[in-house]
Design an enzyme around this catalytic site. Structure first.
Site, PDB file in Angstrom:
ATOM      1  N   ARG A  11       0.832  -1.207   0.000  1.00  0.00           N
ATOM      2  CA  ARG A  11       0.000   0.000   0.000  1.00  0.00           C
ATOM      3  C   ARG A  11       0.872   1.265   0.000  1.00  0.00           C
ATOM      4  NH1 ARG A  11      -0.779   4.796   2.300  1.00  0.00           N
ATOM      5  NH2 ARG A  11      -0.246   3.887   4.314  1.00  0.00           N
ATOM      6  N   ASP A  12       1.540   1.547   1.099  1.00  0.00           N
ATOM      7  CA  ASP A  12       2.295   2.797   1.187  1.00  0.00           C
ATOM      8  C   ASP A  12       3.449   2.802   0.182  1.00  0.00           C
ATOM      9  OD1 ASP A  12       3.031   5.284   2.064  1.00  0.00           O
ATOM     10  OD2 ASP A  12       3.334   4.720   4.142  1.00  0.00           O
ATOM     11  N   HIS A 199       4.719   4.448  12.648  1.00  0.00           N
ATOM     12  CA  HIS A 199       4.894   4.336  11.190  1.00  0.00           C
ATOM     13  C   HIS A 199       5.941   5.373  10.769  1.00  0.00           C
ATOM     14  CE1 HIS A 199       3.038   4.113   6.997  1.00  0.00           C
ATOM     15  NE2 HIS A 199       3.571   5.319   6.937  1.00  0.00           N
ATOM     16  N   HIS A 201       8.899   6.861   8.125  1.00  0.00           N
ATOM     17  CA  HIS A 201       9.578   6.908   6.826  1.00  0.00           C
ATOM     18  C   HIS A 201      11.041   7.215   7.101  1.00  0.00           C
ATOM     19  CE1 HIS A 201       6.242   6.805   3.791  1.00  0.00           C
ATOM     20  NE2 HIS A 201       5.587   6.827   4.941  1.00  0.00           N
ATOM     21  N   CYS A 232       8.209   9.286  -3.462  1.00  0.00           N
ATOM     22  CA  CYS A 232       7.202   9.996  -4.230  1.00  0.00           C
ATOM     23  C   CYS A 232       7.850  10.548  -5.472  1.00  0.00           C
ATOM     24  CB  CYS A 232       6.584  11.118  -3.404  1.00  0.00           C
ATOM     25  SG  CYS A 232       5.349  12.015  -4.333  1.00  0.00           S
ATOM     26  N   ASN A 241       9.007   3.969   3.553  1.00  0.00           N
ATOM     27  CA  ASN A 241       9.047   3.564   4.950  1.00  0.00           C
ATOM     28  C   ASN A 241      10.394   2.923   5.243  1.00  0.00           C
ATOM     29  OD1 ASN A 241       6.106   2.966   3.829  1.00  0.00           O
ATOM     30  ND2 ASN A 241       5.965   3.619   5.939  1.00  0.00           N
TER      31      ASN A 241
HETATM   32  N1  COA Z   1     -13.156   5.932  -2.935  1.00  0.00           N
HETATM   33  C1  COA Z   1     -13.730   6.137  -4.133  1.00  0.00           C
HETATM   34  N2  COA Z   1     -14.485   7.209  -4.419  1.00  0.00           N
HETATM   35  C2  COA Z   1     -14.685   8.096  -3.432  1.00  0.00           C
HETATM   36  C3  COA Z   1     -14.111   7.939  -2.166  1.00  0.00           C
HETATM   37  C4  COA Z   1     -13.327   6.791  -1.931  1.00  0.00           C
HETATM   38  N3  COA Z   1     -12.734   6.572  -0.743  1.00  0.00           N
HETATM   39  N4  COA Z   1     -14.470   8.987  -1.404  1.00  0.00           N
HETATM   40  C5  COA Z   1     -15.247   9.764  -2.155  1.00  0.00           C
HETATM   41  N5  COA Z   1     -15.392   9.236  -3.382  1.00  0.00           N
HETATM   42  C6  COA Z   1     -16.184   9.774  -4.493  1.00  0.00           C
HETATM   43  C7  COA Z   1     -17.572  10.226  -4.042  1.00  0.00           C
HETATM   44  O1  COA Z   1     -18.453   9.135  -4.063  1.00  0.00           O
HETATM   45  C8  COA Z   1     -17.889  11.274  -5.072  1.00  0.00           C
HETATM   46  O2  COA Z   1     -18.300  10.626  -6.252  1.00  0.00           O
HETATM   47  P1  COA Z   1     -19.354  11.296  -7.253  1.00  0.00           P
HETATM   48  O3  COA Z   1     -18.704  12.538  -7.764  1.00  0.00           O
HETATM   49  O4  COA Z   1     -19.551  10.248  -8.277  1.00  0.00           O
HETATM   50  O5  COA Z   1     -20.566  11.559  -6.413  1.00  0.00           O
HETATM   51  C9  COA Z   1     -16.540  11.914  -5.342  1.00  0.00           C
HETATM   52  O6  COA Z   1     -15.545  10.957  -4.943  1.00  0.00           O
HETATM   53  C10 COA Z   1     -16.320  13.208  -4.574  1.00  0.00           C
HETATM   54  O7  COA Z   1     -16.534  12.962  -3.182  1.00  0.00           O
HETATM   55  P2  COA Z   1     -15.870  13.888  -2.068  1.00  0.00           P
HETATM   56  O8  COA Z   1     -16.274  13.366  -0.741  1.00  0.00           O
HETATM   57  O9  COA Z   1     -16.174  15.322  -2.399  1.00  0.00           O
HETATM   58  O10 COA Z   1     -14.332  13.543  -2.256  1.00  0.00           O
HETATM   59  P3  COA Z   1     -13.146  14.515  -2.643  1.00  0.00           P
HETATM   60  O11 COA Z   1     -13.132  14.759  -4.099  1.00  0.00           O
HETATM   61  O12 COA Z   1     -13.140  15.676  -1.710  1.00  0.00           O
HETATM   62  O13 COA Z   1     -11.888  13.571  -2.326  1.00  0.00           O
HETATM   63  C11 COA Z   1     -10.884  11.911  -0.922  1.00  0.00           C
HETATM   64  C12 COA Z   1     -11.617  13.202  -0.983  1.00  0.00           C
HETATM   65  C13 COA Z   1     -10.550  11.650   0.539  1.00  0.00           C
HETATM   66  C14 COA Z   1     -11.759  10.789  -1.465  1.00  0.00           C
HETATM   67  C15 COA Z   1      -9.595  11.956  -1.790  1.00  0.00           C
HETATM   68  O14 COA Z   1      -8.904  13.141  -1.495  1.00  0.00           O
HETATM   69  C16 COA Z   1      -8.691  10.765  -1.542  1.00  0.00           C
HETATM   70  O15 COA Z   1      -9.006   9.650  -1.933  1.00  0.00           O
HETATM   71  N6  COA Z   1      -7.521  10.978  -0.900  1.00  0.00           N
HETATM   72  C17 COA Z   1      -6.645   9.874  -0.548  1.00  0.00           C
HETATM   73  C18 COA Z   1      -5.227  10.334  -0.588  1.00  0.00           C
HETATM   74  C19 COA Z   1      -4.319   9.208  -0.174  1.00  0.00           C
HETATM   75  O16 COA Z   1      -4.581   8.038  -0.368  1.00  0.00           O
HETATM   76  N7  COA Z   1      -3.185   9.551   0.424  1.00  0.00           N
HETATM   77  C20 COA Z   1      -2.225   8.596   0.839  1.00  0.00           C
HETATM   78  C21 COA Z   1      -2.652   7.763   1.975  1.00  0.00           C
HETATM   79  S1  COA Z   1      -2.555   8.620   3.509  1.00  0.00           S
HETATM   80 ZN    ZN Z   2       3.520   6.398   5.135  1.00  0.00          ZN
END
Ligand code: COA
Ligand code: ZN
Length: 296
Positions: A11-12, A199, A201, A232, A241
């Protein structure tokens, strides 16, 4: 004395490498499942636009071999992610929130307070489904945008999520800013009534020193990534990590039991190198275990 390692390379690690095919992810997961490691963070259920590398999470998990005795988990950013993880069959979830508001906005597109509100509902939903939730507090030791993060701020988040029913806690050194001093200061102020995992890095070379410091303070659970996978592509100097085989090599020599077969782990690290097509930073992968005697 045993130490619990959670392997987070799939994952990470892979979320920070150029995307690799689903079959390669499954091959890596399966290799790691055979190392004796007790826990693996297999995938994350995040928005595929945010992290395209994890877009095939459900397919990866459906194809992976489930080793009895290994606890597999998935990371989620919000309730929607938790619903996807539960639907895929996971019973251990990690939800992430950053102690730094700026980092939380960059990572999750909302404030820390908004994420905490979401997490409160998420924990109820996950518990109803018979699963458990670990809350990972990212940027617990420092933030690349805001700099120092006061330990008291992290403690405040912990109190809030414990009240909401979090089963476990983790503190993430997202960009490698922790040092033994910061580890000591944080552990002195955060509530320790639930299991705590750290955790790290290894961005600035302090990963193993941080782990030894935390061990002295009674922490026995750590994340690590095979080969030191991760980094990254868009952030110069970012790195993965702390490498699992470096941690395991050190812990075994110190008399700790991890259940991991170091030779098999090194095999898995070689596989990880082949999959991502680059040399990984792990010193133990390069040099081999210290018991590998070179004849004169
Ligand atoms: N998986 C898939 N789709 C998701 C989701 C998820 N976990 N969370 C929200 N969505 C979808 C919603 O259903 C919505 O869909 P629609 O437009 O079809 O209705 C759309 O995304 C927007 O939803 P919203 O709540 O406004 O999300 P956002 O655009 O603000 O994005 C996150 C927020 C959290 C989903 C996004 O920033 C993200 O996935 N970040 C993860 C970053 C990451 O993994 N970092 C490393 C690990 S720490
Ligand atoms: Zn990490």
């Amino acid at each position: 004395m045993s130490v619990s390692i959670r392997e987070v390379g799939p994952r990470d690690g892979l979320q920070n490498e150029a995307p690799v095919p689903t079959a390669a992810k499954v091959e890596l997961l399966d290799a790691l499942s055979g190392t004796g490691v007790g826990r693996i963070e297999a995938v994350s259920f995040v928005h595929p636009r945010a992290i395209p590398q994890m877009a095939d999470a459900a397919s990866v998990w459906a194809a992976a071999r489930r080793e009895p005795g290994v606890r597999y988990s998935a990371l989620v950013p919000n309730t929607k992610g938790a619903q996807r993880a539960l639907a895929a069959g996971f019973t251990e979830l990690e939800v992430v929130v950053s102690a730094s508001d700026t980092h939380n906005r960059a990572n999750l597109n909302r404030s820390t307070a908004q994420s905490l509100d979401d997490i409160t509902g998420l924990i109820g939903l996950v518990h109803e489904a018979g699963a458990t939730v670990e809350v990972i507090v990212a940027t617990s030791f420092g933030c690349p945008y805001e700099g120092d993060v006061p330990p008291a701020r992290v403690a405040g988040i912990v109190e809030r999520v414990l009240a909401a029913g979090a089963d476990r806690l983790a503190f993430g050194d997202t960009t490698g800013m922790a040092t033994p001093r910061r580890v000591t200061e944080l552990l002195a102020v955060v509530p320790r009534e639930r299991p705590v995992l750290l955790h790290f890095h290894d961005t600035r070379g302090t990963g193993l020193a941080n782990i030894v410091t935390a061990l002295d303070l009674g922490v026995t659970e750590f994340d690590a990534s095979v080969g030191g996978l991760g980094g990254c592509p868009y952030a110069p100097g970012a790195s993965g990590n702390v490498a699992t085989e470096e941690v395991v090599h050190m812990l075994h020599d110190m008399g700790y039991d991890t259940g991991i077969d170091l030779d098999r782990l090194i095999e898995a690290a070689r596989l990880a190198e082949r999959i991502v097509g680059r040399t990984l930073p792990s010193g133990v992968l390069r040099a081999g275990p210290r018991t590998q005697i070179v004849s004169a």
